[in-house]
Motif scaffolding. Structure first.
Motif, PDB file in Angstrom:
ATOM      1  N   GLU A 138       1.612  46.934  51.338  1.00 41.76           N
ATOM      2  CA  GLU A 138       1.324  46.534  50.051  1.00 41.76           C
ATOM      3  C   GLU A 138       0.163  45.470  50.477  1.00 41.76           C
ATOM      4  OE1 GLU A 138       4.714  43.986  48.845  1.00 41.76           O
ATOM      5  OE2 GLU A 138       5.935  45.813  48.307  1.00 41.76           O
ATOM      6  N   ILE A 139      -0.861  45.545  49.329  1.00 44.87           N
ATOM      7  CA  ILE A 139      -2.058  44.811  49.487  1.00 44.87           C
ATOM      8  C   ILE A 139      -2.052  43.755  48.271  1.00 44.87           C
ATOM      9  CG2 ILE A 139      -4.533  44.876  49.802  1.00 44.87           C
ATOM     10  CD1 ILE A 139      -4.237  47.834  50.551  1.00 44.87           C
ATOM     11  N   PHE A 140      -2.214  42.590  48.589  1.00 46.58           N
ATOM     12  CA  PHE A 140      -2.178  41.758  47.246  1.00 46.58           C
ATOM     13  C   PHE A 140      -3.155  40.378  47.422  1.00 46.58           C
ATOM     14  CE2 PHE A 140       0.770  40.423  50.405  1.00 46.58           C
ATOM     15  CZ  PHE A 140       0.642  39.090  50.641  1.00 46.58           C
ATOM     16  N   TRP A 141      -3.452  39.578  46.370  1.00 45.43           N
ATOM     17  CA  TRP A 141      -4.160  38.519  46.489  1.00 45.43           C
ATOM     18  C   TRP A 141      -3.603  37.461  45.316  1.00 45.43           C
ATOM     19  CZ3 TRP A 141      -7.666  36.794  49.923  1.00 45.43           C
ATOM     20  CH2 TRP A 141      -8.363  35.746  49.658  1.00 45.43           C
ATOM     21  N   ALA A 142      -3.411  36.223  45.655  1.00 48.29           N
ATOM     22  CA  ALA A 142      -3.193  35.301  44.584  1.00 48.29           C
ATOM     23  C   ALA A 142      -3.943  34.423  44.174  1.00 48.29           C
ATOM     24  CB  ALA A 142      -1.846  34.483  45.193  1.00 48.29           C
ATOM     25  N   PHE A 143      -4.252  34.452  42.922  1.00 52.81           N
ATOM     26  CA  PHE A 143      -5.206  33.411  42.198  1.00 52.81           C
ATOM     27  C   PHE A 143      -4.487  32.499  41.527  1.00 52.81           C
ATOM     28  CE2 PHE A 143      -7.070  37.765  42.061  1.00 52.81           C
ATOM     29  CZ  PHE A 143      -8.167  37.669  42.727  1.00 52.81           C
ATOM     30  N   ILE A 187      -1.641  41.425  53.586  1.00 50.39           N
ATOM     31  CA  ILE A 187      -0.937  42.799  53.593  1.00 50.39           C
ATOM     32  C   ILE A 187       0.501  42.645  54.134  1.00 50.39           C
ATOM     33  CG2 ILE A 187      -3.302  43.845  53.893  1.00 50.39           C
ATOM     34  CD1 ILE A 187      -2.445  44.394  56.918  1.00 50.39           C
ATOM     35  N   PHE A 188       1.261  43.450  53.639  1.00 52.05           N
ATOM     36  CA  PHE A 188       2.707  43.540  53.848  1.00 52.05           C
ATOM     37  C   PHE A 188       2.931  45.093  54.331  1.00 52.05           C
ATOM     38  CE2 PHE A 188       7.087  42.277  52.447  1.00 52.05           C
ATOM     39  CZ  PHE A 188       7.553  42.011  53.718  1.00 52.05           C
ATOM     40  N   SER A 227       0.694  35.323  60.632  1.00 52.27           N
ATOM     41  CA  SER A 227       1.214  36.786  60.776  1.00 52.27           C
ATOM     42  C   SER A 227       2.798  36.809  61.187  1.00 52.27           C
ATOM     43  CB  SER A 227       0.575  37.534  62.010  1.00 52.27           C
ATOM     44  OG  SER A 227       0.943  38.703  62.327  1.00 52.27           O
ATOM     45  N   SER A 228       3.576  37.124  60.329  1.00 48.70           N
ATOM     46  CA  SER A 228       5.114  37.111  60.665  1.00 48.70           C
ATOM     47  C   SER A 228       5.618  38.515  60.770  1.00 48.70           C
ATOM     48  CB  SER A 228       5.640  36.496  59.229  1.00 48.70           C
ATOM     49  OG  SER A 228       7.163  36.710  59.487  1.00 48.70           O
ATOM     50  N   LEU A 282       3.964  40.791  57.879  1.00 48.19           N
ATOM     51  CA  LEU A 282       3.345  40.158  56.863  1.00 48.19           C
ATOM     52  C   LEU A 282       2.173  39.274  57.353  1.00 48.19           C
ATOM     53  CD1 LEU A 282       3.200  39.022  53.724  1.00 48.19           C
ATOM     54  CD2 LEU A 282       4.829  37.564  54.432  1.00 48.19           C
ATOM     55  N   ASP A 283       0.965  39.772  56.816  1.00 52.66           N
ATOM     56  CA  ASP A 283      -0.064  39.052  57.589  1.00 52.66           C
ATOM     57  C   ASP A 283      -0.956  38.200  56.228  1.00 52.66           C
ATOM     58  OD1 ASP A 283      -0.579  39.723  60.324  1.00 52.66           O
ATOM     59  OD2 ASP A 283       0.047  41.672  59.275  1.00 52.66           O
TER      60      ASP A 283
END
Length: 409
Positions: free
Chosen positions: A368-373, A403-404, A61-62, A43-44
């Motif tokens: 998984e590709i994500f973004w939090a607003f 990304i995960f 980065s985990s 998980l980055d």
């Protein structure tokens, strides 16, 4: 390399004790071969600077490696164990620490290392239990995963170690130190008893559970003492045609309300109603109303709520009182799914929106590709010498994404 002075052999002693107990109780028949499985996850994350500079921009980065053992000692006894290794890098150094054991673990079965200012790692024995099974009774003793409730996004009846509604990794539930008994009756009826050892005696939990299916309805109940809180909860799940409907509520008595970092209310409740529907075009929508009793409808009180016992113990992670949660999902391609999470604080009108593109790359390998607003009123700053005052929950958070990567074997 600096290492915490905790010998790794402490991980092996409880494993040996459980193995010895299982072998002594097992019938003298040949055991099946152990079954091995595992996963690697990376998980980055990147987060921007929070409003009013309440939190710096960061990178994280985990990387986690997990190895599972499932071993049938005979027809009635199984051994389950899981080792989990996490390697964490953060910039700035230490901006996000390694997770601790939490309040639901008595035994300290982990070892941590600090490699330098930015890198740290943790090895833990996440699951370690013996499962005794018969036709009418299951008994699980040791570190195990326990979940309860039917609601998908956030379940008020999942009270022991729930996932936050915005959690990114919910594939594996962390283990807790417990004894669980489950008795079966009729076609779908279950009666259960759970004892959880806390990190200190007042965090021990005693719970009774019941579930059954009557006239097409799943009925749930849970009662007992959760970490010194007397509690009682009920749930029901069913459908109205093609519309799935669920409802759950849990009531608690507050403890030590006059002490800091404890409960703020003499009594409180957490309840939710959830609906699920799949449209003809393939869109699936889950919607939930959540009443978060430990929270508040006054944003200026958010720091006090964040320091209270329900937040520190993980019973909830939200600060407000009334929420609307949505989780839409649409399959763009057999190998690509567009998902989303929306959390709206109905008291301060702040909002979290997190779209996610999930890709199945090859067998057992996904990305998984994500973004939090985050949207809401920014904190109010009166002076550089005084802390800022929050005016909304998600208005204090920074936007960010990442990304995960997940691989299972």
């Amino acid at each position: 390399m600096r290492k915490r002075p905790r010998p790794l052999r402490r991980l092996c002693l409880p494993l040996g004790a459980l193995l010895l107990a299982g072998l002594c109780l097992a019938r003298p028949v040949q055991a099946a071969a152990p079954e091995w499985s595992g996963s690697f996850k990376s998980l980055d994350l990147y987060g921007e600077t929070a409003p009013a500079d309440t939190f710096p921009s960061y990178k994280l980065s985990s990387n986690r490696f997990r190895l599972n053992l499932d071993w049938a000692l005979n027809e009635t006894i199984r051994l389950e164990s899981s080792f989990d290794y996490q390697l964490l890098w953060t910039n700035p150094a230490g901006v996000v620490p390694l997770p601790g054991n939490g309040v639901n673990r008595k035994l300290d079965l982990d070892t941590t290392w600090q490699h330098d200012d930015a890198w740290s790692s943790r090895l833990q024995l996440d699951h370690l239990n013996l499962h005794f099974r018969s036709d009418r009774l299951d008994v699980v003793v040791g570190r195990q995963a326990i979940g309860f409730g039917r609601i998908v996004i956030f379940s008020p009846l999942d009270i022991i170690a729930p996932f936050p509604p915005d959690a990114l990794d919910t594939d594996v539930r962390p283990g807790i130190d417990a004894i669980r008994l489950t008795g079966y009756y009729g076609f779908d009826g279950q009666l259960g008893g759970i004892f959880v050892w806390g990190d200190e005696p007042r965090h021990n939990s005693w719970l009774l559970t019941w579930s059954d299916n009557r006239h097409g309805l799943d009925l749930l109940a849970i009662s007992g003492r959760l970490r010194d809180h007397p509690m009682l909860g009920f749930g029901v799940a069913g459908s109205l045609g093609t519309l799935g409907l669920k409802g759950e509520i849990a009531f608690y008595d507050g403890q030590r309300t006059n002490e800091p970092f404890e409960d703020l209310y003499a009594s409180f409740a957490i309840g939710a109603m959830e609906a699920w529907y799949r449209f003809d075009n393939g869109l699936t929508l889950i919607g939930q109303y959540l009443y978060n009793g430990p929270g508040t409808d006054e944003p200026r009180d958010y720091p006090t709520i964040a320091a209270s016992a329900p937040l520190n113990e993980g019973l909830t992670s939200l600060l407000g009182r009334n929420y609307l949660l949505l989780a839409p999902s649409y399959q763009l391609h057999p190998l690509a799914t567009l998902q989303g999470l929306i959390i709206l604080n109905l008291d301060d009108d702040s909002l979290l929106v997190r779209p996610t593109l999930s890709l199945d790359l090859v067998d057992n390998f996904s990305l998984e590709i994500f973004w939090a607003f985050n949207a809401g009123k920014s904190p109010q700053t009166i002076s550089s010498f005084l802390p800022s005052t929050p005016r909304s929950e998600f208005g204090t958070r920074s936007d960010g994404g990442g990304i995960f990567l997940k691989y299972y074997f």
